[in-house]
Enzyme design. Structure first.
Site, mmCIF file in Angstrom:
data_model
loop_
_atom_site.group_PDB
_atom_site.id
_atom_site.type_symbol
_atom_site.label_atom_id
_atom_site.label_comp_id
_atom_site.label_asym_id
_atom_site.label_seq_id
_atom_site.Cartn_x
_atom_site.Cartn_y
_atom_site.Cartn_z
ATOM 1 C CG ASP A 1 -4.703 -8.187 -0.907
ATOM 2 O OD1 ASP A 1 -3.792 -7.682 -0.231
ATOM 3 O OD2 ASP A 1 -4.563 -8.514 -2.103
ATOM 4 C CD GLU B 1 -3.259 -3.528 0.718
ATOM 5 O OE1 GLU B 1 -2.073 -3.243 0.476
ATOM 6 O OE2 GLU B 1 -3.919 -4.265 -0.028
HETATM 7 C C1 NOJ Z 1 -1.442 -6.202 -1.001
HETATM 8 C C2 NOJ Z 1 -0.594 -7.075 -0.149
HETATM 9 O O1 NOJ Z 1 -0.315 -6.395 1.056
HETATM 10 C C3 NOJ Z 1 0.651 -7.394 -0.939
HETATM 11 O O2 NOJ Z 1 1.586 -8.064 -0.147
HETATM 12 C C4 NOJ Z 1 0.267 -8.195 -2.153
HETATM 13 O O3 NOJ Z 1 1.385 -8.386 -2.975
HETATM 14 C C5 NOJ Z 1 -0.800 -7.473 -2.969
HETATM 15 N N1 NOJ Z 1 -1.864 -6.933 -2.159
HETATM 16 C C6 NOJ Z 1 -1.418 -8.391 -3.969
HETATM 17 O O4 NOJ Z 1 -2.251 -9.311 -3.322
#
Ligand code: NOJ
Length: 558
Positions: free
Chosen positions: A204, A248
């Site tokens: 993440d 991500e």
């Molecule tokens: C990215 C995630 O995809 C999202 O859903 C989340 O709110 C943020 N990171 C914080 O963890």
């Protein structure tokens, strides 16, 4: 390339399916999806043909950000099951050839995590340095991820009279990765889930995790942020050689190269290609493949082990932040024209079918395209049956509704009262009465069947995951013709972005006399190439074709 390389580097031809256990299948009818429900749906996923499950956070959580606010990295949210259920689920998946990767959310913790409770209890608490504290940080608007919810990335802790950093919501304090103890904790967390059988992580918020957002002064940030990324990748390799880190990271092209670890490929194993995704929507809005073509052309060459992850929708907003203001407005006008369909000034909160007004030809064209793009496709649960959204849920919640299994109570997700579900099911034309897995399983004309075919053909065409992409020049402006050439063969894909039929004439280089094109998707028809390697194909409006080049002496199945 040896044929076994496709198994060794399994992620290069994987089909990844993302789901949230909470909204997938409720087996004990308490209103919340659970691991037992997921285990019972493993055959459904196997039938669909996916090869890798990505589980969104399932850890104990106050659940203020759909589980991305973790209060125990080693735990399982009690509503979803326990470690026993988790291991049973992994066992079921592995038995069906499905790997499982899990969300690794270590940029921040929940403010209810014991580390943070300790850290904020006094300035000299041993956990204080697990987080980032400042006396007087610059409190600008820059770098706020959720601009409608937060006004700064710093929040004052009244008791200890210092500000803590939180790139996301204020209840998600950022961990301080310059502290070696925190980096050790990250490795320990990874080691724990690897030991339970996962095949890697969806990491993440990578740029935030390694503090590359510019919020911290260089002297306060990691000396070399990439070193940290590479060190956890190396750790992963030591513990489990064929595990992956899918990052991500919504980044520019040069940054993507860095995050992959350049030609050494020792950073992230995979990255979502947000640039290609956003330009795909611009192309759809314009009925013109050129923005997509340009985005694909701008992809840097990466190491053999590195891989792009392609997607059309995920669990967040459909972000359009990498487009220019004018381009973004074009996409808004085409696919999210009303204010309540947009969020954060940069994204759309609808799923694909509603954006395409339910046009089955166009929806199929987009998925055919997704699977034919060089890289690994990632699906978000419900895409395979064409689920819609619940706009009234607001912001990112609109696409996080329960999976629609049947046309029964709560779409077959749970028999519990609707008020106890994580979210009500979708209503209107996309309600379970109209869109559900059970009926589509028995309907050969359904989207679900189409997706199965796509997945099966993708998996049998390693050149899509591995091959060299080239756009083929031809005269039909609304059509993208591209080839993918790999060690084991060659594919040609054609996609018409317009509803108007088009005749496409194209010439392939390096073909031999008697080579033929076999239609893998539509009808198995054989298309002859003339002596110069030229073929003419009539494309329907929003038509799509995958053609395999077959040599008379070749051994490849058409
Ligand atoms: C990215 C995630 O995809 C999202 O859903 C989340 O709110 C943020 N990171 C914080 O963890």
């Amino acid at each position: 390339m040896r044929i076994t390389d496709t198994s060794d580097l399994w992620w290069k031809t994987a089909v990844i399916y993302c789901l949230d256990v909470e909204t997938f299948m409720d087996w004990n009818d308490d209103g919340t999806g659970d691991f037992e429900g997921l285990a019972h749906r493993m055959d459904y996923l196997h039938e669909l043909g996916i090869t890798c499950l990505w589980l969104m956070p399932f850890y104990p959580t106050p659940d203020l950000d759909d589980g991305y606010d973790v209060s125990d990295f080693y735990g399982i949210d009690g509503r979803l099951g326990n470690h026993g259920d988790f291991v049973e689920m992994i066992r079921m998946a592995k038995d069906r050839g499905i790997r499982v990767i899990v969300d690794l959310v270590v940029n921040h913790t929940s403010d209810q995590h014991p580390w943070f409770l300790e850290a904020r209890s006094s300035r000299d608490n041993p956990y204080r340095d697990y987080y980032v504290w400042r006396d007087k940080p610059a409190r600008g608007k820059a770098d706020i991820v959720f601009p409608d919810q937060e006004s700064s990335v710093w929040e004052l802790d009244k008791k200890t009279n210092q500000f803590y950093l939180h790139h996301f919501y204020k209840f998600q304090p950022d961990l301080n990765v310059t502290n070696p103890k925190v980096r050790d904790e990250v490795a320990k967390i990874m080691g724990f889930w690897l030991q339970l059988g996962v095949s890697g992580f969806r990491v993440d918020a990578v740029p935030f995790l390694i503090d590359e957002t510019g919020v911290l002064k260089p002297e306060d940030a990691l000396a070399d942020p990439l070193d940290f990324l590479k060190s956890i990748r190396a750790f992963l390799g030591r513990r489990s050689g064929d595990s992956v880190m899918l990052g991500e990271a919504n980044l520019s092209r040069p940054e993507q190269v860095k995050y992959f670890g350049g030609k050494d490929g020792d950073g992230l194993t995979m990255q979502f290609d947000f640039i290609t995704m956003q330009n795909l929507y611009l192309s759809l809005a314009r009925e013109d493949p050129r923005p997509l073509e340009k985005a694909l052309k701008s992809r840097p060459i990466v190491a053999v082990e590195s891989q792009w992850a392609n997607f059309v929708r995920n669990h967040d907003e459909l972000t359009l932040d990498k487009l220019t203001d004018e381009e973004r407005e074009e996409v808004f006008a085409a696919f999210g024209p009303e204010k309540h369909m947009q969020v954060y000034g940069r994204g759309i909160i609808r799923r694909l079918p509603t954006m395409l007004q339910g046009d089955p030809r166009r929806i199929r064209m987009v998925y055919s395209l997704l699977f034919s793009l060089p890289g690994t496709p990632v699906l978000f649960y419900g895409e395979e049956i064409g689920m819609g959204e619940r706009l009234e849920a607001g912001d990112r919640k609109s696409v996080r509704t329960p999976m629609q299994w049947t046309n029964g109570v709560n779409g077959g997700f749970s028999n519990a009262p609707e008020s106890t579900l994580p979210s009500p099911v979708v209503e209107d034309g996309y309600s379970p009465e109209h869109v559900n897995a059970s009926e589509q399983r028995h309907d050969p004309e359904s989207l679900l069947h189409f997706m199965r075919v796509l997945i099966e053909r993708y998996r049998a065409s390693a050149e899509m995951g591995w091959g060299q992409y080239t756009a083929v020049k031809q005269g039909a402006r609304s059509v993208l013709v591209h080839t993918l050439v790999g060690a084991e063969g060659r594919m040609v894909a054609l996609h018409n972005f317009s509803g108007t039929p088009a005749a496409v004439t194209f010439t392939l280089e390096d073909v031999d006399r008697d080579d033929q094109l076999v239609d893998l998707l539509v009808d198995g028809r054989v298309i002859e190439l003339d002596d110069s390697g030229t073929a003419t194909i009539a494309m329907d409006g929003y038509g799509y074709r995958w053609l395999r080049v077959i040599r008379p002496t070749g051994k490849r199945l058409g």
